[in-house]
Design a protein around this motif. Structure first.
Motif, mmCIF file in Angstrom:
data_model
loop_
_atom_site.group_PDB
_atom_site.id
_atom_site.type_symbol
_atom_site.label_atom_id
_atom_site.label_comp_id
_atom_site.label_asym_id
_atom_site.label_seq_id
_atom_site.Cartn_x
_atom_site.Cartn_y
_atom_site.Cartn_z
ATOM 1 N N SER A 1 -39.862 63.063 32.066
ATOM 2 C CA SER A 1 -38.698 63.550 32.151
ATOM 3 C C SER A 1 -37.973 62.477 30.626
ATOM 4 O O SER A 1 -37.757 61.030 30.621
ATOM 5 C CB SER A 1 -37.345 63.592 33.289
ATOM 6 N N VAL A 2 -36.996 62.481 29.627
ATOM 7 C CA VAL A 2 -36.265 61.626 28.590
ATOM 8 C C VAL A 2 -34.973 61.696 28.205
ATOM 9 O O VAL A 2 -34.626 63.473 28.604
ATOM 10 C CB VAL A 2 -37.281 62.021 27.666
ATOM 11 N N ASP A 3 -33.801 61.224 28.186
ATOM 12 C CA ASP A 3 -32.608 60.499 28.135
ATOM 13 C C ASP A 3 -32.975 60.034 26.849
ATOM 14 O O ASP A 3 -33.765 58.560 26.740
ATOM 15 C CB ASP A 3 -31.860 60.469 28.906
ATOM 16 N N SER B 1 -35.163 57.026 27.307
ATOM 17 C CA SER B 1 -35.791 56.989 28.715
ATOM 18 C C SER B 1 -36.620 57.474 29.095
ATOM 19 O O SER B 1 -36.633 58.501 28.574
ATOM 20 C CB SER B 1 -34.574 56.343 29.994
ATOM 21 N N ALA B 2 -37.872 57.003 29.520
ATOM 22 C CA ALA B 2 -37.926 58.388 30.320
ATOM 23 C C ALA B 2 -38.569 57.746 32.285
ATOM 24 O O ALA B 2 -38.628 56.802 32.177
ATOM 25 C CB ALA B 2 -39.920 58.203 29.359
ATOM 26 N N LEU C 1 -39.482 49.531 34.908
ATOM 27 C CA LEU C 1 -38.354 49.368 35.761
ATOM 28 C C LEU C 1 -38.435 49.701 36.503
ATOM 29 O O LEU C 1 -38.535 51.026 37.593
ATOM 30 C CB LEU C 1 -36.984 48.861 35.059
ATOM 31 N N VAL C 2 -38.635 49.175 37.819
ATOM 32 C CA VAL C 2 -37.939 49.497 39.363
ATOM 33 C C VAL C 2 -36.882 49.473 39.786
ATOM 34 O O VAL C 2 -36.294 48.408 40.113
ATOM 35 C CB VAL C 2 -38.754 49.817 40.670
ATOM 36 N N ARG D 1 -38.290 54.115 39.371
ATOM 37 C CA ARG D 1 -38.804 53.427 38.077
ATOM 38 C C ARG D 1 -38.366 54.300 36.361
ATOM 39 O O ARG D 1 -38.812 55.544 36.826
ATOM 40 C CB ARG D 1 -40.764 53.913 38.156
ATOM 41 N N GLY D 2 -38.445 53.336 35.495
ATOM 42 C CA GLY D 2 -38.602 53.592 33.990
ATOM 43 C C GLY D 2 -38.594 53.325 33.035
ATOM 44 O O GLY D 2 -38.777 51.737 33.160
#
Length: 402
Positions: free
Chosen positions: A180-182, A189-190, A263-264, A274-275
């Motif tokens: 998923s992407v923003d 971000s994913a 990052l978590v 997690r991203g």
């Protein structure tokens, strides 16, 4: 339920989720839907969202270019604080939500809507950020959060609903999307799918804004960023608007592999996630801002800012942008930036950004005081009394207790 809401403003991207939501709102609430699509610099063509909304019979469609407002009124104030959530995250998604909420409420007032709606799930932070913004700006607004109401609780069910109602689905959405992407001007971000196992390294295909540092140029790139009152105003001597400046830093940082973060983090709702984030321009900007602060901020003022920063970052992350405490902290931070001006020189090289020079007409750095050579302004003998006074309580405690 359906009769109580007459008109709703939907935050609409034109993707699968919000397209299903648009039709679901029409079917479930029998209300008029107004769509709002924000251009925050996500780098996507937004006109298809207009055409899709028209296909659903939407009469009032808003597509607003908010890039300058986003950078000037949200990103830059946050960067004056050097905000990092949990010591690492530059809050790229978090800082976009209050602006979307603000504009949604403005549109709701403009068109006489009695409700707003968003596509955030019931597991994440964004539902909180959107809705805290809505309620802070219009306390009596009705909020529809479809992910907390409907039974379309999987990608498969969404696609089945879309096919049943002839909702166009992008070809790459038909299967399980890889993640998923923003995206916006500050970052991309994913999350999810291939990234859900925090032990597995993120595949290179996740990254889209930065060159792999291993493939970045072998020669360092030097750049200069100029500041006034804590905000960046020029890059390499060229005066730029806030959005244009961030765009330029994204380009410079991205081609040198700067700004990757795996990052978590701790979500506000309680779970860990997690991203993978790419914030090339923001990473350069924060390094530059700290660089200029290092010679223009008083020591105790700088230390106080650093003590308050985690609290400020947490407020932004949790969705309290419009809270009185964030505004109070902002006033203090903005006061600290009155003399934060000058130029910082940085070296970008294979994923790293290093401050290598800084100068300011308002510098507090005094070569006369700090030099190792002979000076006429500092009597080193004064240090003996300073040390003895600071040691007094330590000496008394040791003498009393042995």
């Amino acid at each position: 339920m359906s009769g109580s809401i007459k008109k709703v403003v939907l935050a609409y991207s034109g993707g699968l989720d919000t397209s299903v939501i648009l039709r679901w709102l029409q079917d479930t609430y029998r209300c008029e839907v107004v769509t709002f699509t924000a251009d925050l610099g996500q780098g996507e063509e937004l006109e298809p969202a207009r055409k899709k909304a028209e296909m659903f019979g939407v009469k009032e469609i808003f597509i607003d270019d908010l890039r300058e407002e986003f950078t000037r009124d949200f990103v830059f104030p946050m960067f004056r604080a050097n905000a990092l959530y949990e010591g690492q995250y530059l809050l790229g998604t978090s800082i976009a939500r209050p602006l979307i909420a603000k504009r949604q409420i403005e549109i709701a007032k403009l068109v006489g809507a009695d409700a707003v709606s968003h596509g955030a799930t019931g597991k994440g932070n964004d539902q909180v950020r959107f809705e805290l913004g809505y309620y802070a700006l219009k306390p009596d607004i009705k909020v529809i959060a479809p992910w907390r109401e409907w039974d379309l609780n999987s990608r498969t069910k969404l696609i089945e609903y879309a096919e049943k109602h002839q909702i166009p689905i992008a070809k790459d959405k038909r299967g399980e999307a890889p993640f998923s992407v923003d995206a916006n001007l500050l970052h991309i971000s994913a999350e999810g799918k291939v990234l859900e196992d925090p032990w597995q390294e993120a595949p290179e295909l996740v990254y889209s804004r930065t060159v792999n540092p291993e493939q970045a140029p072998d020669k360092p790139e030097y750049i200069e960023v100029e500041f006034k009152r804590g905000d960046a105003v020029a890059v390499n001597g060229e005066q730029l608007s806030p959005a244009a400046l961030l765009t330029k830093l994204n380009e410079l940082g991205g081609r040198n592999g700067v700004g990757r973060l795996d990052l978590v983090e701790n979500r506000f709702v309680g779970m860990k996630s997690r991203g993978v984030y790419e914030t090339p321009g923001g990473t350069v900007l924060q390094a530059a801002h700290r660089g200029i602060e290092s010679i223009t901020l008083d020591r105790n003022a700088a230390h106080l800012k650093d003590e308050l920063m985690p609290r400020y970052a947490e407020l932004v992350y949790n969705g309290f942008w419009f809270s009185p405490e964030r505004e109070m902290l902002q006033a203090l931070i903005d006061k600290s930036q009155e003399h934060v001006e000058g130029t910082v020189r940085l070296k970008l090289y294979k994923g790293s950004v290093t401050v290598v020079g800084r100068k300011s007409p308002k510098t507090l750095y005094s070569l006369a005081h700090v030099t190792f050579e002979e000076d006429q302004v500092y009597d080193q003998r004064d240090a003996a009394g300073f040390i003895k006074l600071n040691a007094l309580r330590l000496r008394l405690a040791k003498a009393a207790r042995g």
